[in-house]
Design an enzyme around this catalytic site. Sequence first.
Site, PDB file in Angstrom:
ATOM      1  N   LYS A 394       0.870  -1.187   0.000  1.00  0.00           N
ATOM      2  CA  LYS A 394       0.000   0.000   0.000  1.00  0.00           C
ATOM      3  C   LYS A 394       0.903   1.234   0.000  1.00  0.00           C
ATOM      4  O   LYS A 394       1.500   1.573   1.020  1.00  0.00           O
ATOM      5  CB  LYS A 394      -0.913  -0.020   1.236  1.00  0.00           C
ATOM      6  CG  LYS A 394      -1.884   1.132   1.254  1.00  0.00           C
ATOM      7  CD  LYS A 394      -2.805   1.057   2.450  1.00  0.00           C
ATOM      8  CE  LYS A 394      -3.851   2.141   2.380  1.00  0.00           C
ATOM      9  NZ  LYS A 394      -3.314   3.475   2.133  1.00  0.00           N
TER      10      LYS A 394
HETATM   11  P1  ATP Z   1     -10.211   6.061   1.740  1.00  0.00           P
HETATM   12  O1  ATP Z   1      -9.909   6.611   0.398  1.00  0.00           O
HETATM   13  O2  ATP Z   1     -10.352   4.593   1.781  1.00  0.00           O
HETATM   14  O3  ATP Z   1     -11.207   6.835   2.508  1.00  0.00           O
HETATM   15  P2  ATP Z   1      -7.824   7.212   2.262  1.00  0.00           P
HETATM   16  O4  ATP Z   1      -7.958   8.071   1.066  1.00  0.00           O
HETATM   17  O5  ATP Z   1      -7.601   7.841   3.573  1.00  0.00           O
HETATM   18  O6  ATP Z   1      -8.968   6.246   2.518  1.00  0.00           O
HETATM   19  P3  ATP Z   1      -6.256   4.993   2.663  1.00  0.00           P
HETATM   20  O7  ATP Z   1      -7.141   4.660   3.789  1.00  0.00           O
HETATM   21  O8  ATP Z   1      -4.866   5.272   3.045  1.00  0.00           O
HETATM   22  O9  ATP Z   1      -6.689   6.216   1.864  1.00  0.00           O
HETATM   23  O10 ATP Z   1      -6.359   3.772   1.601  1.00  0.00           O
HETATM   24  C1  ATP Z   1      -6.792   3.748   0.320  1.00  0.00           C
HETATM   25  C2  ATP Z   1      -5.797   4.383  -0.649  1.00  0.00           C
HETATM   26  O11 ATP Z   1      -4.565   3.665  -0.716  1.00  0.00           O
HETATM   27  C3  ATP Z   1      -6.247   4.340  -2.085  1.00  0.00           C
HETATM   28  O12 ATP Z   1      -7.198   5.351  -2.336  1.00  0.00           O
HETATM   29  C4  ATP Z   1      -4.966   4.520  -2.862  1.00  0.00           C
HETATM   30  O13 ATP Z   1      -4.732   5.889  -3.040  1.00  0.00           O
HETATM   31  C5  ATP Z   1      -3.905   3.984  -1.930  1.00  0.00           C
HETATM   32  N1  ATP Z   1      -3.208   2.777  -2.426  1.00  0.00           N
HETATM   33  C6  ATP Z   1      -1.868   2.573  -2.330  1.00  0.00           C
HETATM   34  N2  ATP Z   1      -1.516   1.388  -2.802  1.00  0.00           N
HETATM   35  C7  ATP Z   1      -2.644   0.786  -3.249  1.00  0.00           C
HETATM   36  C8  ATP Z   1      -2.911  -0.471  -3.851  1.00  0.00           C
HETATM   37  N3  ATP Z   1      -1.960  -1.363  -4.060  1.00  0.00           N
HETATM   38  N4  ATP Z   1      -4.201  -0.747  -4.165  1.00  0.00           N
HETATM   39  C9  ATP Z   1      -5.177   0.140  -3.937  1.00  0.00           C
HETATM   40  N5  ATP Z   1      -4.977   1.345  -3.360  1.00  0.00           N
HETATM   41  C10 ATP Z   1      -3.727   1.673  -3.013  1.00  0.00           C
END
Ligand code: ATP
Length: 746
Positions: A394
């Site tokens: 991630k």
């Molecule tokens: P959310 O968008 O779920 O509300 P957020 O924007 O705070 O949460 P995170 O909770 O950190 O983001 O997790 C989702 C984000 O992780 C995705 O929107 C994407 O930008 C990022 N990401 C990084 N690596 C990946 C991956 N391998 N697959 C999907 N998403 C990924």
Amino acid sequence: MQKSITSFFKKKSDAGDSPSPPKKVPKIEAKAELPDEPIIKSEDGSPTIKAKVEPMSVDSGENTSPLKGVKKEQDSEGKTTDRKVTSIGLNSTSASKEDMENYDPSADSYNPLKNAYWKDKKVTPYLALARTFQVIEETKGRLKMIDTLSNFFSSVMLVSPEDLVPSVYLSINQLAPAYEGLELGVAETTLMKAICKATGRNLAHIKSQTHLIGDLGIVAEQSRVSQRMMFQPAPLNVRDVFRKLREIAKISGQSKMDLVYNMFVACRSSEARFFIRSLIGKLRIGIAEQSLLTALAIGLVKKNHIDDCKASKVQEVYKDEIVETTLLLKTAYSQCPNYDVIIPAILKYDIKELQERCPMHPGMPLRPMLAQPTKGVHEVFERFGGMQITCEWKYDGERAQIHLNEKGEISIFSRNSENNTAKYPDLIARSSGLLKGEVKSYIIDSEIVAWDVERKQILPFQVLSTRKRKNVDIEEIKVQVCVYIFDLLYINGTALVTKNLSERRKLLLEHFQEVEGEWKFATALDTNDIDEVQQFLEESIKGNCEGLMVKTLDEEATYEIAKRSRNWLKLKKDYISNVGDSLDLVVIGGYKGKGRRTGTYGGFLLACYDTENEEYQSICKIGTGFTDEDLQTHSEFLGKHVTPSAKSYYRYDSSLEPDHWFEPVQVWEVKCADLSLSPIHRAAIGIVDGERGISLRFPRFIRIRDDKNSENATDANQVAHMYQSQDQVKNNQKSCTQMDMEDEFY
Ligand code: ATP
């Protein structure tokens, strides 16, 4: 810097004490300063402007001769003749002045056909829309607001369907699809000058009134109502206003100013208020995208049942049809977020065909699929059971949906569907290196991260956030980036969202290739072994990532547009903490700082967003995690978004009343020790407990989430889910409500 904050505080506390916008606009006696236009005193002594305006008529302008007072008409044989119009203005339509001024789409007796007083002319007056906004602004409940807007929309659909697109855009104060980034945002001082010129008021007066009332729109309206016009310009209509606003957005300098002036002079009653607010970029009626889509869906059902049901009864009688229509419309919009495409389709085709009629295509951002948080590897295995899964690193950067269309144009969209293309000219320049074989069009889903070219490693998110956002010159880029691709949604004319991740991945590897330090596939491991997942998680942290994304490969593995799906789970490195994830919350109020924090806000009131009721629910006060510089920045920014009173869609206890309320304009990432039930906060009220909401204990500010708008903040259901996932709650409460967030729109 400090000085401006202090003076702002003085100013805004005055504004905060001022009453909310008056329902009936009082007449203000004008004290005229001589403007450039000739002024003639009217009988009551208020200045009368001899208006010099471009002709605009209720006939859309197309059949109006530029010659004032002469109207083009077609006779029964289609021959065009000029007719002398003796008096233009209110009398130029068959509707009475009373009909116009009293138009009330919130009335229980509202009939979309009978009450559409413009039905003879078939062109929607701007006044009808302004009256709708006015009524909505005075309405407390969100459902009633939506119902009112749906009444107006159903009238437009029946009487003047061509005006539905401009009416919709004007209702959310947009000039084009959001991703096109066409913005108005005319400076307040420019507007003040136009108001002065048009009304004969002096600038100091307009400024002091705005300072007192906190709303230039109301000041503009009050200034206009006491004017008497020698020649009343023709009434404004929705399509012309929209067209002119687009023009205003595209031009600059004196011609922009002239156009604003000409339009403003033609405004009557509350038109002036909303016209000025549109130009500032703040309509302040509380209708955002999801409410608008619901209003459109209800309006459509009302239109379809005009002959068999009273508009006020439609929501009761055709409840199921409304739910279905809303879902179909929202689903179509999430893959095709463009009203210019969607609206003609809903008017022409059966709503069930909408998705097919408005397909996804490169150049138009899709709402991204989102993940659900988990607190540990065990939870992942509990959820997925025996399904084949894959774990991907991630990456901690910025989500990027990268599109290539058939014309060879590349666009890059953020998580929030904003157009980020101009931010990454370096990616565009090197995009051909990514392709293997012939690829004519694609949409890929990826994360852009800051990249250390020398050490060949990922840099923290903070480094990426220092990169310039607009008009980036490729020669001047200091922060290099690498793109980690994790999905393929469209290739060579075919949408792949209904295919499984295994198939999408296969196509990704078939058509694209890695380029060291530029384009990489997300590091992935397909395993169902719990120890391997644990180890892979640790490796991802060593590789400067946030943790893992765990995804289903074959079963339940389609790309779910706009959904926070249970088929994507995020496993962050700090999952061991009790809460599992940070929250993204909206700042709705500020408390003045004391001691060292005097002159800035010292604390803030935060809220989560309840998508169901479309309201912001207070979740905690926060005063920790800020540097002095943060507080300064927040105070300056939020100081520009103070609103005289709490929004009708803020849910909070009066004991939390802040010194200043803010418009819901900024989202902050916040961490906390845990979540607990609260007698005063309202987050997720009614989900876990009927009377109590949920609040955060020991909340700490982490950063501003520029990539999220307030409706993308953590949702009430997510808050409830996080609360219930805490070990102590699970242990105490064996039977907690099962949260099924699969079908939730965000
Ligand atoms: P959310 O968008 O779920 O509300 P957020 O924007 O705070 O949460 P995170 O909770 O950190 O983001 O997790 C989702 C984000 O992780 C995705 O929107 C994407 O930008 C990022 N990401 C990084 N690596 C990946 C991956 N391998 N697959 C999907 N998403 C990924």
